[in-house]
Design a protein around this motif. Structure first.
Motif, PDB file in Angstrom:
ATOM      1  N   ALA A  32      54.955   5.697  41.540  1.00  0.00           N
ATOM      2  CA  ALA A  32      54.995   4.254  41.789  1.00  0.00           C
ATOM      3  C   ALA A  32      54.103   3.498  40.810  1.00  0.00           C
ATOM      4  N   VAL A  33      52.920   4.018  40.537  1.00  0.00           N
ATOM      5  CA  VAL A  33      52.007   3.356  39.607  1.00  0.00           C
ATOM      6  C   VAL A  33      52.617   3.303  38.214  1.00  0.00           C
ATOM      7  N   VAL A  34      53.229   4.422  37.765  1.00  0.00           N
ATOM      8  CA  VAL A  34      53.837   4.447  36.428  1.00  0.00           C
ATOM      9  C   VAL A  34      55.018   3.491  36.356  1.00  0.00           C
ATOM     10  N   ALA A  40      50.749  -3.483  48.118  1.00  0.00           N
ATOM     11  CA  ALA A  40      51.453  -2.936  49.276  1.00  0.00           C
ATOM     12  C   ALA A  40      51.355  -1.414  49.311  1.00  0.00           C
ATOM     13  N   VAL A  41      51.436  -0.794  48.144  1.00  0.00           N
ATOM     14  CA  VAL A  41      51.352   0.658  48.085  1.00  0.00           C
ATOM     15  C   VAL A  41      50.004   1.157  48.582  1.00  0.00           C
ATOM     16  N   SER A 101      46.068   7.548  54.281  1.00  0.00           N
ATOM     17  CA  SER A 101      47.221   8.454  54.323  1.00  0.00           C
ATOM     18  C   SER A 101      47.853   8.696  52.959  1.00  0.00           C
ATOM     19  N   ILE A 102      47.365   8.036  51.931  1.00  0.00           N
ATOM     20  CA  ILE A 102      48.005   8.137  50.616  1.00  0.00           C
ATOM     21  C   ILE A 102      47.058   8.734  49.578  1.00  0.00           C
ATOM     22  N   PHE A 103      45.834   8.201  49.484  1.00  0.00           N
ATOM     23  CA  PHE A 103      44.911   8.584  48.425  1.00  0.00           C
ATOM     24  C   PHE A 103      44.127   9.827  48.830  1.00  0.00           C
ATOM     25  N   ARG A 104      43.964  10.735  47.876  1.00  0.00           N
ATOM     26  CA  ARG A 104      43.176  11.930  48.133  1.00  0.00           C
ATOM     27  C   ARG A 104      41.690  11.678  48.017  1.00  0.00           C
ATOM     28  N   SER A 105      41.305  10.637  47.312  1.00  0.00           N
ATOM     29  CA  SER A 105      39.884  10.318  47.171  1.00  0.00           C
ATOM     30  C   SER A 105      39.702   8.807  47.189  1.00  0.00           C
ATOM     31  N   GLU A 106      38.544   8.402  47.612  1.00  0.00           N
ATOM     32  CA  GLU A 106      38.238   6.978  47.679  1.00  0.00           C
ATOM     33  C   GLU A 106      38.122   6.378  46.283  1.00  0.00           C
ATOM     34  N   GLN A 163      53.899  18.187  48.311  1.00  0.00           N
ATOM     35  CA  GLN A 163      54.376  17.460  47.130  1.00  0.00           C
ATOM     36  C   GLN A 163      54.641  18.423  45.992  1.00  0.00           C
ATOM     37  N   ASN A 164      53.744  19.375  45.771  1.00  0.00           N
ATOM     38  CA  ASN A 164      53.916  20.268  44.645  1.00  0.00           C
ATOM     39  C   ASN A 164      54.934  21.346  44.932  1.00  0.00           C
TER      40      ASN A 164
END
Length: 865
Positions: free
Chosen positions: A416-418, A440-441, A447-452, A551-552
């Motif tokens: 999404a970022v790309v 919005a993302v 629940s989305i980011f692995r790190s702050e 995901q992987n």
């Protein structure tokens, strides 16, 4: 010292050769110092004549320089004659005497001045003279001093020598004959009249010049653009030139001009009218247009790079080329951020790689570029190729419509970022929409980011974008800066901790590649290989952790067929082979293997433990068990050879019955090229010591060589043993180390045919192997217990849901396994008892008078344990 100084006959004999060489060296010194101006002038004049200076310089200049050269040479000769003096014998003796300690030549030639008639004084004098005469044996002619730097401070002699060297390389002695044309009376010879001419093809064709006077053919072909030069000698007007090959219409010189030059632009005729004239029909060969075409489809290479193969050709060689990429706007899916018109953007222009070695008239190459960061990445484009030859003619290929390869992202957030980065680069009017989508993302970061950190980076980029939009300051610099930030953020989201490990691995590979190219010592190779091993282990651990996520797993499915699958053991084998090649100095093969390893690591899928697949500890345990069986087999064959050593009349068939598992075939070492030939040992006739050549019939190896190969296999297993850092894992490694030392001693004993000593060492090796396996089993059990925690009771219930026992009263294990993990013997007594049982079985198996059935049973026991 004078020439008349008398020497004893013995001293004169010793000094004869050194004195002659000294006088020769002094003569050379004085000749060089006296006549260096003369030979400098002579070689400078000769060099100028060999290069044809007299043919291109005006006649007056030739005469003037000739006179100066003669005068200078005469002056140099006169000066040298006056300065030069032949060295006398006394001068040579004095020069030689100065090179010896104590000047013994002067002492030998002297006479006693005081104390003559006194016997004691005369005896002392004779002793002194004898001692000095002995030193004459060390007389050596001194090296002549031929340096002229003080007499020639401007190094004019080197200038003359350089001119003469260039003349030897590029001139000719035949050129010297033309100096006679400048002498009086030579004009009568050249008054011919006569002519000469050349045709010089363009340099880029590589074709030689044509001397028209030697061309007997009336017609020939030359490349278009060749230059023709015609010269007339003698009376002006006797010879004329007419031609139709240059196409000249303006500024045409007279036909009788003595010196004419023009280029061939088309086919035609060249005519020289007059005495000795000629006519040639010239065919001008036009330079063909260069050609280029794609040599296959444009594909996505490793790491998202674009790979475009092409083939180019030209009659005289391609000099340059370009690949042009233009957006195929009609094929773009104009949705979302791509619905607006794109901002004007120049075509992508990439220089084509030209072959460095080889012929450029017809070659194939591969364009490799990374367009992942370009706004057109993963969008439809039209790609075309152009090439150029030396004349400036261009050739164009047929366009190829394709999707511009770029890096693919599989993490949904990174994708999404790309995508929003692409929309921002597509048109700055998308900036507001991009900021809204990114906000919005990132609405629910937990629940989305692995790190702050990743969340804060994205939110900061969004707020900065919104601020710029509100101020109407969305400039080109801001867009480029934001695009870089979003790209780095997407890569970090996609790779996570894997990027650091991958960068470390690439750095280690680059350092090792540089060491291969520049040549490194064994210590440097060992240090770099250790760095590469650690970096690869870290990378594989990170990659395995990443592939464990859902995901992987999806990524692995999408990339199926593109990635290579490789296990940790295979990587370890490749590293061992790489280090072996470098230590042997086979750098070319090592560099090739490193490139293969680099390519595999760039696009690698770690073989995950699937259902039913063994863990690393189980694989290590299985490998050690195989090594133990092979060692047992070698021990049995050594025992057989010991029997034959003390009972040479025994039949071979009797001793071969002692063959164990090691004689049945190859062990695990054969998989790595180390254990090949282990086995078939029972088929050897006679002693199995180091006497048997390794490359004997049927590929047999001696027992010592097989013992060495087994030790190498044990070293490999010890290096890849799991559980590093734990007490049990370290103890297992120590035990395997002792086993390896015992194997080394067994190998030495086998090479010396000391079979009894070899059996003792092999027994120690097997005991150490068993101890290592016990430590490894305890480490695996400890690890399993830590993972299971308090669920052991439940698992035991699942193993025996009905609480049933086997007929002997033992509990059934998990998955229906029959047996118990309880130790029937406790303490160190269990090891001693096992050793005693094994020794007794081995002793009984050596008693050939026992029944065949019993011997076969004992053999099976040895194979098992």
């Amino acid at each position: 010292m004078t020439d008349n100084d008398a020497f004893p006959a013995d001293a004169a004999r010793r000094l004869k050769k050194p004195l002659a060489l000294t006088r020769l060296g002094m003569t050379a010194e004085r000749a060089v110092r006296a006549f260096w101006p003369l030979w400098s002038i002579l070689i400078a004049v000769l060099g100028a004549l060999m290069l044809g200076f007299q043919d291109i310089a005006p006649l007056e200049a030739v005469w003037g320089l000739g006179v100066l050269s003669v005068l200078g040479a005469g002056w140099a000769l006169a000066r040298g004659t006056m300065v030069f003096r032949w060295p006398s014998r006394g001068e040579a003796l004095d020069r030689l005497d100065r090179t010896l300690t104590g000047r013994p030549i002067t002492a030998v030639a002297d006479r006693q001045a005081i104390g003559a008639g006194d016997s004691a004084s005369e005896a002392v004098w004779r002793a002194h003279v004898d001692r000095m005469a002995e030193r004459l044996a060390a007389a050596r002619a001194p090296e002549p001093d031929l340096k002229l730097s003080a007499r020639d401070p401007y190094a004019l002699r080197y200038v003359a020598l350089l001119l003469f060297t260039v003349a030897i390389l590029f001139g000719s002695l035949w050129q010297v004959r033309s100096v006679a044309d400048a002498t009086p009376g030579a004009g009568a010879v050249a008054a011919g009249p006569t002519w000469e001419g050349w045709v010089e093809p363009p340099l880029y064709t590589g074709q030689p010049s044509i001397y028209l006077n030697d061309v007997e053919a009336r017609s020939f072909a030359v490349p278009e653009g060749s230059r023709v030069t015609i010269r007339f000698y003698g009376e002006v007007g006797r010879l004329t030139l007419t031609e139709t090959v240059s196409g000249r219409t303006e500024d045409v010189p007279p036909a009788t001009d003595p010196d004419q030059s023009f280029e061939i632009t088309g086919s035609g005729e060249i005519v020289i009218d007059g005495p000795g004239g000629r006519t040639w029909q010239i065919e001008a060969e036009a330079d063909a247009l260069p050609e280029v075409e794609f040599d296959g489809p444009i594909v996505r290479g490793e790491a998202g790079r674009t790979e475009a193969p092409f083939a180019a050709r030209d009659d005289y060689g391609v000099t340059a080329g370009q690949m042009r990429i233009a957006l195929d706007l009609d094929a773009v899916d104009r949705r979302y951020g791509l619905s607006v018109a794109p901002e004007p953007r120049d075509e992508i222009v990439v220089d084509l790689p030209m072959t460095i070695s080889g012929d450029r008239t017809d070659f194939s190459e591969l364009v490799v570029e990374d367009f992942s960061k370009h706004p057109w990445a993963n969008l439809p484009v039209e790609v075309s190729l152009t090439v150029e030859d030396a004349v400036g003619q261009t050739g164009l290929s047929a366009p190829q419509n394709t999707t511009l390869p770029g890096r693919r992202f599989f993490d949904p957030l990174a994708k999404a970022v790309v995508e929003q980065r692409r929309d921002l680069l597509w048109n700055r009017d998308n900036a507001r929409r991009v900021s809204q989508v990114l906000r919005a993302v990132s609405a629910e970061p937990d629940s989305i980011f692995r790190s702050e950190t990743l969340y804060m980076k994205l939110r900061f980029a969004v707020r900065r974008m919104e601020t710029r939009i509100s101020l109407d300051q969305v400039t080109d610099d801001f867009i480029a800066e934001t695009a870089d930030v979003l790209w780095d953020l997407a890569v970090e989201i996609e790779e996570g901790d894997l990027s650091d490990a991958l960068e470390r691995l690439r750095r280690a590979q680059d350092r090792l590649a540089e060491a291969i190219e520049n040549g490194a010592t064994d210590e440097e190779i060992a240090e770099l290989m250790q760095e590469l091993r650690e970096a690869m282990q870290d990378y594989m651990r990170q990659l395995a952790e990443q592939q464990g996520s859902e995901q992987n797993q999806q990524q692995a499915q999408n990339q199926q067929g593109e990635q290579q699958e490789i296990t940790g053991d295979q990587l370890q084998d490749m590293l061992d082979r790489l280090q072996e090649l470098m230590e042997q100095g086979r750098m070319a093969e090592a560099e090739q293997l490193l490139n293969q390893l680099r390519q595999m690591m760039e696009n690698m899928q770690v073989a995950q433990g699937q259902q039913g697949q063994q863990s690393p500890g189980e694989q290590a345990m299985e490998g050690l068990a195989e090594t133990l069986r092979e060692q047992q087999g070698l021990s049995d064959e050594a025992f057989r050879d010991l029997q034959e050593q003390f009972n040479p009349d025994a039949q071979a068939g009797q001793s071969q019955e002692n063959e164990g598992e090691g004689g049945q075939g190859e062990g695990r070492g054969a998989e790595h090229g180390e254990g090949q030939g282990q086995g078939q040992g029972g088929q050897q006739q006679g002693g199995g010591s180091g006497q048997t050549p390794q490359g004997g019939p049927n590929g047999e190896q001696s027992l010592a060589d097989r013992q060495q190969a087994l030790r190498q296999e044990l070293d490999r297993q010890r290096n890849s043993l799991p559980g590093a850092g734990t007490p049990e894992g370290d103890a297992a490694r120590d035990a395997l180390g002792r086993a390896g030392e015992a194997m080394d001693e067994a190998e030495d004993a086998l090479r010396q045919e000391d079979f009894a000593g070899a059996l003792d060492n092999q027994a120690d090796a097997m005991e150490a192997l068993r101890e290592g396996m016990r430590e490894l089993a305890e480490q695996m059990a400890e690890q399993q217990q830590n993972q299971q925690g308090g669920q052991q009771g439940q698992q035991a219930g699942r193993g025996d849901p009905n609480g049933t026992r086997d007929p002997l009263g033992r509990e059934q294990g998990q998955n229906g396994r029959i047996g118990t993990d309880e130790q029937l013997l406790q303490g160190e007594d269990v090891y001693r008892r096992a050793r005693e049982l094994l020794d007794e079985i081995r002793r009984r198996s050596g008693e050939q008078e026992r029944p065949t059935e019993e011997l076969e049973y004992l053999k099976r026991l040895l194979e098992r344990f």
